[in-house]
Design an enzyme around this catalytic site. Structure first.
Site: not given
Ligand code: 2IT
Length: 445
Positions: A124, A164, A235-241
């Site tokens: 990481k 990330d 969240g509202f980023g890539n993962v949440a989307w």
């Protein structure tokens, strides 16, 4: 193995690294029994060898902002364990980034990557750089300066970074451009690249899609489905989307998303154009979710609050570590939630996990649920090595198969006598056994 003794020693060596210590304790507690049944692990001192990273690289990242001011951030790469493949894991750009956060993420990554069935070790990295409010040109200059140092330590067969929090397609582009120029080769050292220049289709969607495939399997094991279920997402980023897209496609109703400013509750469900709006929110570089409540009718905005107070069937934390507390867990249980699938890495505090297990709520940890992201990064590495580009059906079906396989591994090691599946234990044992036995095979190195 004496978990408390190991943890006391580790704490002495790394005082104050709370997230790292938390992640290690969770794994040790899960594997204690299996470890003690296999004395060959103890004679090879696997524990002490697995809980410390192979190496920690830290460096300074000087860059110039648009006004001509010279700025300095810290850069890191933690190469944690490469027993089963090249170090692999994302880069996080966020002001909260420090050694503890990156070591916890790198440690989790070892077991997550092992679960994917693909040959990837754990790593990481990142920086305390805050992308919020920065211009495109500033982000580019920062990424170029970051890579000017990082490129010495990475390579397609040694260490393969990705995105990330704070590192998406735009940042990967700037980072990869600089790597390509310095190394003079086009071997795809980063994953999450654009699909025109070596990136895999479905990689942007993969973490969210994979999480929903995993959630679907959890429900199927109880003869249930996502159809008609209400879901709270943070969240509202890539993962949440990605999670919102797939959950909606499979008949679920996503009623919340959130940001550092609070959460929005949309009782009609976040679908269609509303999901696309999440991309606009992200592109604004403001890191706030409130504008969603102006853009659509009938939406409530709850300032400074987390979405776990909303009554739903399923909760899926998709933002960051320790975002769902013991109190939040109690509230969800009180409100009748049947399942919590952790999508963020270590999204639930130990108290929260304890509540879910105590009440036998379906709960699975991030390292199983979110592994579709890094798995699809692995599929990107495969395509790069083969000089091929698979279509989205090919990638999506492999992702689906991998998530079903991870679920099966959790069942194998996590199912108790009463039929309740402890996915935390299952995921940790399956991941640990693969890495630890590989380490045994290769001797003390
Ligand atoms: O936490 C994660 O698994 C990631 N950020 C993705 C890592 C990767 O190499 O795709």
């Amino acid at each position: 193995m004496n978990v408390d003794k190991i943890m006391n020693n580790l704490e002495k060596k790394h005082p104050g690294e709370v997230e790292y210590l938390q992640a290690v304790r969770e794994v040790l507690e899960s594997i204690e029994e299996v470890y003690n049944e296999n004395p060959q692990f103890e004679s090879a001192n696997i524990i002490e060898r697995i809980i410390e990273p192979d190496r920690v690289i830290t460096f300074k990242v000087p860059w110039v902002d648009d006004e001509g001011n010279v700025k300095v951030n810290l850069g890191y790469r933690i190469q944690f364990n490469n027993a089963i493949g090249p170090y692999k894991g994302g880069l996080r750009f966020h002001p909260s980034v420090n050694l503890s956060i990156l070591k916890f993420l790198g440690f989790e990554q070892i077991f997550k990557n092992a679960l994917t069935t693909l040959p990837m070790g754990g790593g990481k990295g990142g920086s305390d750089f805050d992308p919020k409010g920065k211009s495109n040109a500033e982000v580019m200059r920062f990424c170029q300066s970051f890579m000017l140092e990082l490129w010495k330590y990475i390579g397609p067969e040694t260490d393969v970074p990705a995105g990330d929090i704070g590192v998406g397609g735009r940042e990967i582009g700037f980072l990869y451009g600089m790597y390509k120029r310095l190394a003079g080769e086009n071997t795809g050292v980063l994953t999450g690249k654009g699909s025109n220049w070596g990136g895999s289709l479905i990689r942007p969607e993969a973490t969210g899609f994979g999480a929903i495939y995993f959630a679907k399997e959890m429900l199927a094991a109880r003869n249930d489905t996502l159809k008609g279920k209400t879901i709270s997402i943070s969240g509202f980023g890539n993962v949440a989307w990605g999670a919102a897209l797939k959950a909606t496609e499979l008949g679920g109703k996503v009623v919340t998303i959130s940001g550092p400013d609070g959460y929005v509750y949309d009782p009609e469900g976040i679908s269609g154009k509303k999901i696309d709006f999440m991309l606009d929110l992200r592109a604004s570089n403001e890191d706030i979710v409130k504008p969603y409540s102006f853009a659509f009718e009938g939406v409530e905005f709850h300032e400074g609050k987390k979405p776990w107070e909303v009554k739903v069937d399923i909760a899926m934390p998709c933002a960051t570590q320790n975002e769902l507390s013991g109190e939040d867990a109690k509230k969800l249980i009180e409100n009748g939630a049947i399942m919590v699938a952790e999508v963020s890495n270590m999204g639930c505090t130990p108290d929260a996990v304890e509540e879910f297990l105590k009440h036998k709520i379906l709960f699975a940890p991030g390292k199983a649920v979110n592994a579709g992201g890094v798995a699809t990064s692995g599929l990107e590495m495969t395509q790069n090595a083969m000089k091929l580009h698979w279509n989205s059906e090919e990638v999506d079906s492999r992702l689906h198969e991998i998530m079903c396989n991870i679920h099966a591994q959790c069942i194998k090691y996590g199912k108790g006598e009463d039929g309740y599946v402890d996915y935390v234990k299952g995921a940790n044992i399956a991941g640990f056994l693969k890495v630890a036995s590989s380490m045994l095979d290769m001797g003390v190195i």
